[in-house]
Design a protein around this motif. Sequence first.
Motif, short mmCIF file in Angstrom:
data_model
loop_
_atom_site.label_atom_id
_atom_site.label_comp_id
_atom_site.label_asym_id
_atom_site.label_seq_id
_atom_site.Cartn_x
_atom_site.Cartn_y
_atom_site.Cartn_z
N ALA A 29 0.84 -1.19 0.00
CA ALA A 29 0.00 0.00 0.00
C ALA A 29 0.88 1.24 0.00
N GLU A 30 0.35 2.31 -0.57
CA GLU A 30 1.07 3.60 -0.55
C GLU A 30 1.26 4.01 0.91
N LYS A 31 2.46 4.48 1.21
CA LYS A 31 2.68 4.88 2.61
C LYS A 31 2.24 6.30 2.86
#
Lengths: 136, 368
Positions: free
Chosen positions: A134-136
């Motif tokens: 997932a995008e941080k």
Amino acid sequence: MTYAKPLPSIDRWNKPFWDAARQGELQLQTCEDCGHWWFPPAPVCPSCLSTRVTWKRASGRGKIWSRCRFHHIYDKAFADEAPYNVCMIELEEGPLFISNVVGAAWEDIGIGDAVEACFEKATEEVTLVRFKLAEK
Amino acid sequence: MTLLRDEIAVVGIANGPFGSFPEYDDYAQMAIAFKAALDDAGLEKNQIDGLITHRLGLYTRAAEVLGINPDYAVPLLRHGRMSGVAIQNGVAALLTGQAKYVALVYGNNGRSVRDLYGGGGGLWAPFGMSSPGAEHALLYERYRQKYAVTPEKLATVSLTLREHARLNPEAVMQKPLTLDDYMNARFIVEPLRLFDYCLINDGAVVMILTTKDRAKDLKQPPVYISGVSTATDLANVSTPPRGYWREAMAHNAERVYPMAGIDREDLSGLMIYDNFAPNILYSLEGYGFCKEGEAPDFIQGGRIALGGDLPVNTSGGHLSESYMQGWALNTEAVRQLRHQCGKRQIKDAKAIQYICSAAICSSIIYRR
């Protein structure tokens, strides 16, 4: 080119899962009586045994519980990819799912990392549910 | 809890040779071991009125090959965890008078028929996840990260068991194994290396059980089954157990020690189902020999080697003796307690515990 890797055996209980995956959705069974979610598919709710079972779209989000990496080739169809990762994902709704994390180097796949489902077409009938970080 | 204690005895045991025997099938190997176990006990085949088969495809064929009509007949699936279940069932059949002499028969031709323990179908096969070893790799990867376990510490399991195998003329693996050999071996499913995996070989094991009164008249000194317990973690069996079977093991521990009247410090050794090396760590922790996360240190310094405080798998185990799915560990426990182990004898062995940690966790305490 024909698809040489193992395909799921689709049966009356898991067909909705694979139908949804083909549409780019992660769906899981859930219980209309107690709200429990589970996988693999089952004829009754494994928590309360209710037959009021329905399929619902899951968030597709989860966390990596653990990872491993196949070096040994058990099946020739995976020879080009080895070593390849296999990860166990704890889905947000509770069930566990074993799949691959794509688009990430082994070193970057961390236990506890957030992941989200992505969909990769294997054949006309089968789209596999994999995960990406997932995008941080 | 004292219903079982020492009521049932192991009176006959036999292992077939271990290796590769394409000229025999699994039934043939089992039949040869069956005859040897009868001779060991001093029994005739027609005295066997209970038959529990494990791994063999058909209990019908097994009985036909042996030419017997037992009153009690139970077939068990091929999973290795079923060896403990077989012994538990044999005990129950004897205690309830269903049979007088129960033969537990096991045959394995996995080497000859090239069992691969990977590939093929299954729920997760489309993702390339298809081997029991990979389930253990997932478990161990999380464990080793959590407790910062170095590969050198885990290597102690495989190196110790190889030294034990070298004292056992029946063991398949007789070559010394060094730390370099271990570290330089390829990963199978990372983080597990080749020597963390059990062997795949042919062989057979037969055990004959009876009641303690009948055991007194037989040829061998009886070895008593003092405690037996199973507990399961089956409800989420499609994925590796996030709790490392700890609850099931704790449940067994609560039952098996009081049942036997034997506690951990009274044990002369352990026989632990070593399908994969880390399973020995989880088992030591699960039964309370050390705390969670401590096993990698607990096993160092020769503690689990012959001559140490708590020898484990003195035969060489599944990693170096033979992959008999728990059976050869149970017969090793019996041999140790009969004091028939030659160079690998645990001095003055009095009580030994068998532990199998899997979706069905089983434990058995034997004493002489």
